[in-house]
Scaffold this active site. Structure first.
Site, short mmCIF file in Angstrom:
data_model
loop_
_atom_site.label_atom_id
_atom_site.label_comp_id
_atom_site.label_asym_id
_atom_site.label_seq_id
_atom_site.Cartn_x
_atom_site.Cartn_y
_atom_site.Cartn_z
CE LYS A 106 39.90 17.77 5.70
NZ LYS A 106 39.82 17.91 4.23
CG ASP A 146 36.96 20.11 5.09
OD1 ASP A 146 37.15 19.70 3.93
OD2 ASP A 146 36.21 19.50 5.88
P1 NAD Z 1 30.51 23.83 3.28
O1 NAD Z 1 30.42 24.00 4.73
O2 NAD Z 1 30.74 25.01 2.41
O3 NAD Z 1 29.15 23.12 2.73
C1 NAD Z 1 28.63 21.95 3.25
C2 NAD Z 1 27.17 21.89 2.85
O4 NAD Z 1 26.63 20.61 3.20
C3 NAD Z 1 26.29 22.94 3.55
O5 NAD Z 1 25.41 23.50 2.61
C4 NAD Z 1 25.52 22.11 4.59
O6 NAD Z 1 24.24 22.66 4.90
C5 NAD Z 1 25.38 20.81 3.83
N1 NAD Z 1 25.08 19.66 4.68
C6 NAD Z 1 25.59 19.33 5.88
N2 NAD Z 1 25.02 18.20 6.34
C7 NAD Z 1 24.15 17.82 5.38
C8 NAD Z 1 23.27 16.71 5.24
N3 NAD Z 1 23.16 15.79 6.19
N4 NAD Z 1 22.53 16.63 4.13
C9 NAD Z 1 22.62 17.56 3.16
N5 NAD Z 1 23.44 18.60 3.22
C10 NAD Z 1 24.19 18.73 4.33
O7 NAD Z 1 31.59 22.69 3.03
P2 NAD Z 1 32.43 22.37 1.72
O8 NAD Z 1 33.74 23.03 1.84
O9 NAD Z 1 31.59 22.59 0.51
O10 NAD Z 1 32.67 20.81 1.94
C11 NAD Z 1 31.72 19.83 1.54
C12 NAD Z 1 32.45 18.51 1.32
O11 NAD Z 1 33.45 18.72 0.32
C13 NAD Z 1 33.17 17.96 2.54
O12 NAD Z 1 33.15 16.56 2.50
C14 NAD Z 1 34.59 18.47 2.35
O13 NAD Z 1 35.54 17.67 3.05
C15 NAD Z 1 34.70 18.30 0.84
N6 NAD Z 1 35.80 19.08 0.25
C16 NAD Z 1 35.82 20.43 0.35
C17 NAD Z 1 36.89 21.11 -0.22
C18 NAD Z 1 36.98 22.62 -0.20
O14 NAD Z 1 37.91 23.16 -0.83
N7 NAD Z 1 36.06 23.33 0.43
C19 NAD Z 1 37.91 20.43 -0.87
C20 NAD Z 1 37.83 19.05 -0.99
C21 NAD Z 1 36.75 18.39 -0.41
#
Ligand code: NAD
Length: 417
Positions: A106, A146
């Protein structure tokens, strides 16, 4: 949100919990709880006004016993060494749970991308790619998107790597745009596995998905797609949120329209005919299914007693602290753990990497069908493990499955020198 729980300590505790049900040598266990190596570096890049700025960046390569290190790159002001270590460790066990031949890694840059122009983001991304170059490669370490990164950043990293290496190597990174070697279905993959995990959990619990109410915290890549897909399944999404706050409509939200509203205005808040709510209200809303899809530690031991949902499917990585897990286990709330629920992202990244190596693109149908098979089989294995050993919860079952596979790979190779 609690900022006090160190996610790396959470990871170590989760592995220890699973290890109590297995016969793992203490020395081997310590190895599997610590990263193999870490890059910690400063990136200096030029701002648009000609001044220089220096920011901190990290890459953790946690474990490579099952294959190349694999895991995303996050841009967020709260990125720390321990957060990156934890996220890289979760990747090891996630890849093992869905049985894709990768280890875990990561990375992250401690910046808020909202403070920078696209040209500045490109310069800092290329500076990071230059630092990463000796460590990454299609057979060594394969980053992905991510939080706050996506196809644009992945394309820049690929281009920087290929330019410096004087080659073409699309498999050096996944989550690219389709024209740059990306896979059909990658953008939706994390939300899709979240939906599949929810569907399987409801079936396992003999509960109807039709009309089941849902709250989603974090309306980004993972959360917005999960919301749309559970909506398609027949569930009713009544509350969603982002970092600016949440919205609630007891009759159900039009998830696609909310996505359009966020794209236009920057937030879900303000979507017409909804009540504005706080993130805490969302997490404790009276719903059947809660999907935390934002960041770590969203629910801690203080908030866990207030959670009303009967089922939680973790789209985010590490959204529950170990203390919250204990409370929810005690309360018989079913938690489908992150290392299964959001594994769709890395699974379709794996498909992308396979396609890049073969220089042959799969159809979207093939991606969707193969992902569905892998996630449902992994869910079945989890439930079998849970039932066969009377374990406290599905998370422990998932770590037992993952840890067993990583230990097997490690022991087959042995220690060297
Ligand atoms: P992203 O940046 O697209 O979205 C994150 C969202 O969370 C945004 O809408 C942001 O405004 C919101 N957010 C941030 N802080 C917040 C809070 N305190 N309360 C409410 N909302 C809040 O990110 P993503 O890629 O969707 O990732 C989100 C989660 O999913 C992370 O934990 C990431 O590690 C996990 N994840 C993502 C992927 C991927 O392929 N993108 C894969 C596995 C896991």
């Amino acid at each position: 949100m609690s900022g006090e729980t160190n996610p790396y300590e959470s990871l170590r505790e989760q592995i220890d919990d699973a290890a109590t049900h297995l016969d793992v040598d203490d020395g081997v266990l310590e190895r599997l709880k610590s990263p193999e190596r870490m890059l910690e570096t400063n990136l200096t890049f030029e701002r648009d006004d000609g001044t220089l700025e220096t920011v901190r960046a990290y890459r953790a390569q946690f474990n490579g016993d099952r294959g190349p290190y694999k895991g995303g790159i996050r841009y967020h002001p709260n990125v720390t060494r321990d957060e990156v270590k934890a996220l890289s460790g979760w990747m090891v066990y996630k890849c093992a749970v869905v049985d894709v031949p990768y280890g875990g890694g990561k990375g992250g840059i401690a910046i808020d991308p909202a403070d920078y122009s696209a040209a500045e983001i490109e310069r800092v991304t290329r500076a990071f790619a230059t630092e990463l170059r000796p460590l990454i490669g299609p057979d060594r370490d394969v980053p992905a998107p991510d939080v706050n990164t996506g196809q644009r950043e992945m394309n820049w990293i690929k281009d920087t790597y290929e330019t410096l290496e004087n080659t073409t190597a699309p498999g050096v990174i996944t989550g690219k745009a389709p024209g740059s070697g990306g896979s059909a279905g990658r953008v939706e993959a994390t939300g899709r596995s979240t939906m599949l995990a929810a569907r399987e959990a409801f079936e396992w619990l003999d509960r109807d998905v039709d009309g089941a109410t849902v709250a989603v915290q974090g309306y980004g890549n993972a959360g917005a797609t999960a919301a749309r897909l559970v909506d398609d399944l027949g569930m009713t999404v009544v509350a969603v949120s982002d970092s600016s706050g949440g919205i609630y409509d007891p009759d159900g939200l039009d998830t696609s329209a909310v996505t359009d509203h966020k794209a236009e205005t920057g937030s879900v808040v303000g979507y017409p005919d909804t009540d504005t709510i706080t993130n805490e209200t969302l997490l404790t809303a009276d719903v059947d299914l809660l999907v935390p899809a934002a960041l770590e530690n969203a629910i801690d031991a203080d908030l866990a007693p207030e959670v009303d949902a009967d089922v939680i499917v973790e789209a985010a990585n590490g959204p529950l602290t170990p203390g919250a897990d204990d409370v929810l286990t005690e309360r018989d709330v079913v938690v489908v753990p992150d290392i299964l629920a959001n594994a769709g992202g890395v699974t379709v990244s794996y498909f992308e990497w396979v396609q890049n190596r073969q220089r042959f693109a799969w159809t979207e149908d093939r991606v969707v069908e193969t992902l569905e098979r892998i996630v449902t089989e992994a869910f079945d294995t989890l439930v079998e493990t849970y039932d066969s050993a009377s374990l406290p919860n599905l998370r422990t079952a998932a770590y037992i499955v993952g840890l067993t596979r990583v230990v097997e790979a490690y022991e087959a190779g042995g220690n060297w020198p």
